[in-house]
Scaffold this motif. Sequence first.
Motif: not given
Length: 303
Positions: A2, A11, A13, A73, A75
């Motif tokens: 990524e 990212c 979480c 999550a 992004t």
Amino acid sequence: AERAAFPMAVCMCQAVLPAHAGPRGELGAGPLLRWMDAAACLAAEKHAGVSCVTASMDDIQFEEAARVGQIIAITTKVNRAFKTSMEVGIKVTVQDVLTNAEKIVSVAYATYVAKPVGAGQIELKPVHLLSAEDHLEHSLAIERRRIRLSYVQVFQKLMQESNREDTCEEKDAVSTEHTHVQSTELVLPPHANHHGNTFGGQIMAWMQTVASISASRLCRSHPILKSVNMFKFWGPSFVGDRLVFNAIVNNTFHNSVEVGVRVEAYNCEEWIRDQPRHINSAFLIFNAVDDKGELLTFPRVKP
């Protein structure tokens, strides 16, 4: 992989804990808005190399609810950089740890402004585009920016042309005066970045709280935030400022209600002199459900 594909992607979480949830066991909109802003700001600062502040959020729609025990999550990545500002795309999904099912909660776009230290000037470097999706978002970003810049002028024109004498004459209409809510918050260091600027997500969370209370006075239930519209900063606020939030229901639409929130900031001297700085306004749309999960009907209101 990524990092190689999206150099400016971030990212994040977060497990949904009971402290993040409301009375129905669902993730509150306030914590989610804070997380979205934090993740997007990290992506902006990763690209800019300097501190960044929230300038605006495009209209945010919430499609799914997250519950305690699930995973959020987030992004984010910079879609396009302009001279001193940039657009950051935000994608929020909810994951169930037991079934591995994943659903999209929201896709949003935010604008951040680079804030160099001192009086220095900065010109952001272009975004390095690698994938077809990158190129598409890069092209669309300029169109979204054009819409943002014209949004305020269009809204002001509508306000000027609207019929201010058009009021609800229904016998059972509820006065919106009953829905007015005011709250005052003191900006402390945990609410701000390392330069002392209040986090945009924190202000959004406070706005959601007063708006939710305002909406609840009509539905007599726990309102569910469905969207945040026209969120734009007109000026900054800092550690030590007092922020005054005023919320009131603007209108109802059968199963939904619009609440307007105005935010004013005061430093110590302005507080004594009663000289507020208007830093933000936004419109929040709520609906509400009963114990069976069916949408409640809001009463008509009289301005």
